[in-house]
Design an enzyme around this catalytic site. Structure first.
Site, PDB file in Angstrom:
ATOM      1  N   ASP A 169       0.823  -1.205   0.000  1.00  0.00           N
ATOM      2  CA  ASP A 169       0.000   0.000   0.000  1.00  0.00           C
ATOM      3  C   ASP A 169       0.866   1.267   0.000  1.00  0.00           C
ATOM      4  O   ASP A 169       1.803   1.380   0.801  1.00  0.00           O
ATOM      5  CB  ASP A 169      -0.870  -0.040   1.276  1.00  0.00           C
TER       6      ASP A 169
ATOM      7  N   GLU B 221       1.937  -0.297  -4.819  1.00  0.00           N
ATOM      8  CA  GLU B 221       1.036   0.785  -5.205  1.00  0.00           C
ATOM      9  C   GLU B 221       1.875   2.052  -5.225  1.00  0.00           C
ATOM     10  O   GLU B 221       2.249   2.581  -4.177  1.00  0.00           O
ATOM     11  CB  GLU B 221      -0.119   0.936  -4.200  1.00  0.00           C
TER      12      GLU B 221
HETATM   13  C1  GLC Z   1      -4.247   3.012  -0.631  1.00  0.00           C
HETATM   14  C2  GLC Z   1      -5.438   2.081  -0.573  1.00  0.00           C
HETATM   15  C3  GLC Z   1      -6.637   2.858  -0.139  1.00  0.00           C
HETATM   16  C4  GLC Z   1      -6.357   3.428   1.233  1.00  0.00           C
HETATM   17  C5  GLC Z   1      -5.061   4.228   1.255  1.00  0.00           C
HETATM   18  C6  GLC Z   1      -4.603   4.468   2.652  1.00  0.00           C
HETATM   19  O1  GLC Z   1      -4.382   3.982  -1.608  1.00  0.00           O
HETATM   20  O2  GLC Z   1      -5.622   1.452  -1.812  1.00  0.00           O
HETATM   21  O3  GLC Z   1      -7.804   2.098  -0.128  1.00  0.00           O
HETATM   22  O4  GLC Z   1      -7.410   4.253   1.632  1.00  0.00           O
HETATM   23  O5  GLC Z   1      -4.013   3.558   0.616  1.00  0.00           O
HETATM   24  O6  GLC Z   1      -4.128   3.282   3.228  1.00  0.00           O
END
Ligand code: GLC
Length: 518
Positions: A208, A263
């Protein structure tokens, strides 16, 4: 899975994202859980996916539906327990399906014992595990936060703590304080959380907002133009790369090509690819430019060209159309079934590892969520609606009313109805996954883009003597793309014609290959 000798499994894989709250409810409380997933592993095996990624299942107060973790080494009771997880893992592996967990390293929950300790006093040994700073104005310390950063869901990125008279940093909700990765004990504690799951046998992680973990310890102001997005100062900070190399070493200390997909929410592809490092950082990195562009041949052609230009050597592309943070692509493309069908062909034939989001194989649109039923502080409930399994009103959610309403047309767009229909979206995804699995060109082949009429994207995939041509017609009218002597492998519009006749239907994608024999 068919695998080239020496290639890591994840290069050939199709990964399926499960949002556990919304996938399937095994306990009848209206919230999806691990036993619900276990009960649908055969569905996933029949679909033909190679791996599943589970959005967070750890204990959490659920301020951000599990992206606020209060214990990295357990399962939230709403989803089950460790024994259920171990059973799920074993049953998935028995079906040759790998399991990736979602790892949330940038922040914990404010209820995590680390933060509870950190917040308890300035002198606590865990104080520096998070970012605590004085206010800018020494005389009025609670009036001006330490810098101008804004939080992702709105408001400032700082919360004042009255008892200890300092501010703490949270780039997301106040319930999600940022961990201080400049502190070696944090690095070690977080590595230990990876080992906990790797020891249990998980095959890797989705990481994440991994591009945010490194931060300039000075926490400087963002330049005024960027104050609302906080780019540079905590997105893409150079120190993150050393942290990623440390994380990769943990993964590589285990057998079996354990993997990670990062991500990385940056805009520029040339920046995104730096997160692969020299094959010593992330094995896979999301590139979300594919969800930022619309139903447009020129934009897709430009993105494919950009990816081919920057993803060289060991940088292996990742393709995605939908996930739990964005409006489902069918909705983004105007709700059109034809477009969603053509997009499936695109996603599953581009060079790279595709990530599917649960429900796209059923052709789901976003759900309409009335304000009184809304949960998410970021307004993302519509793409998180429960998966309809059956045609009847309960749609396979037989206990309490599900936590969110179903997507539209669930009496038609559900797994049972679509399993019985060989022209359904589900049938198309199954066919695409079968074709991809059998084709070295589609899994591993080079991609060459070929000029095509306006509004058409065309490319070939080639590996040794296997070759396919993909033609995606974005226009709302038929086009002629003549090709000699070709057989239709997939036609998103299921015309059923086995010989390619040189005409591609409106908003239709075809995969063709040279005909064999006379
Ligand atoms: C990422 C996740 C999202 C979350 C954010 C904070 O972007 O995909 O769902 O709210 O991180 O953890």
């Amino acid at each position: 899975m068919v695998q080239e000798p020496g290639a890591p499994w994840w290069r050939d894989a199709v990964v399926y994202q499960i949002y556990p709250r919304s996938f399937a409810d095994g306990t009848g409380d209206g919230v999806g859980d691990l036993s619900g997933i276990r009960a649908h592993l055969d569905y996933l095996a029949d679909l033909g996916v190679d791996a599943i990624w589970l959005s967070p299942i750890y204990p959490s107060p659920m301020a951000d539906n599990g992206y606020d973790v209060s214990d990295y080494c357990d399962i939230d009771p709403v989803f089950g327990d460790l024994a259920t997880f171990d059973a799920l893992l074993a049953e998935a592996h028995a079906r040759d399906i790998k399991v990736l967990l979602d790892w949330v390293p940038n922040h914990t929950s404010d209820q995590h014992p680390w933060f509870v300790a950190s917040r308890s006093s300035r002198g606590n040994p865990k104080r520096d595990w998070y970012y605590w700073r004085d206010g800018r104005d020494a005389d009025n310390p609670d009036t001006a936060p330490p810098n101008n950063w804004r939080a992702a869901f709105g408001g400032i990125a700082w919360t004042w703590d009255e008892p200890t008279q300092q501010w703490y940093l949270h780039n997301f909700l106040p319930q999600q304080p940022d961990l201080n990765w400049n502190h070696q004990e944090v690095v070690e504690a977080m590595h230990a959380t990876l080992r906990f799951w790797l020891d249990r046998g998980v095959d890797g992680f989705r990481m994440d907002v991994i591009h945010m973990i490194g931060k300039d310890p000075e926490l400087p102001d963002a330049p005024p133009a960027e104050a609302n997005t906080n780019r540079v100062v905590f997105n893409d900070y150079p120190g993150t790369h050393a942290l990623l190399r440390g994380i990769r070493k943990v993964l590589d200390s285990y057998p079996g090509d354990r993997t990670a997909v990062g991500e990385v929410n940056l805009r520029d592809t040339d920046r995104i690819v730096t997160y692969y490092g020299r094959d010593d950082e992330l094995p896979l990195v999301f590139n979300f430019n594919s969800v930022r562009i619309g139903w447009d041949a020129a934009e897709w052609s430009a993105l494919v060209d950009e990816v081919e230009r920057y993803y060289v050597g060991d940088r292996w592309p990742v393709w995605v159309l939908s996930n739990h943070d964005i409006v489902r692509h069918r909705t983004r493309y105007g709700g059109s079934e034809a477009r969603a069908r053509a997009a499936a062909v695109l996603l599953l034939t581009l060079r790279g590892t595709p990530f599917l989001y649960a429900g796209e194989e059923l052709g789901l649109c976003n759900a309409e969520v009335p304000p009184e039923q809304a949960h998410d502080p970021g307004g993302r409930d519509g793409c998180r609606a429960p998966i309809p399994w059956t045609a009847d009103a309960a749609h396979g959610w037989t206990g309490a009313t599900p936590w969110l309403p179903f997507p539209p047309d669930a009496d038609r767009l559900n797994a049972t109805t679509e399993t019985g229909d060989d022209k359904s979206m589900l049938a198309l995804y199954r066919a695409l996954l079968r074709v991809r699995r059998a084709s070295p060109a589609l899994r591993r082949g080079e991609l060459t883009r070929v000029d095509a009429p306006a509004g058409v994207l065309r490319y070939t995939r080639t590996h040794n003597d296997d070759s396919c041509t993909v033609i995606v017609n974005f226009n709302h009218f038929d086009v002629d793309v003549p090709l000699d002597n070709c057989t239709v492998v997939i036609d998103s519009n299921h015309t059923g014609n086995p010989v390619y006749d040189g005409r591609v239907g409106a908003e239709t994608a075809v995969v063709v290959r040279p005909s064999v024999g006379p």
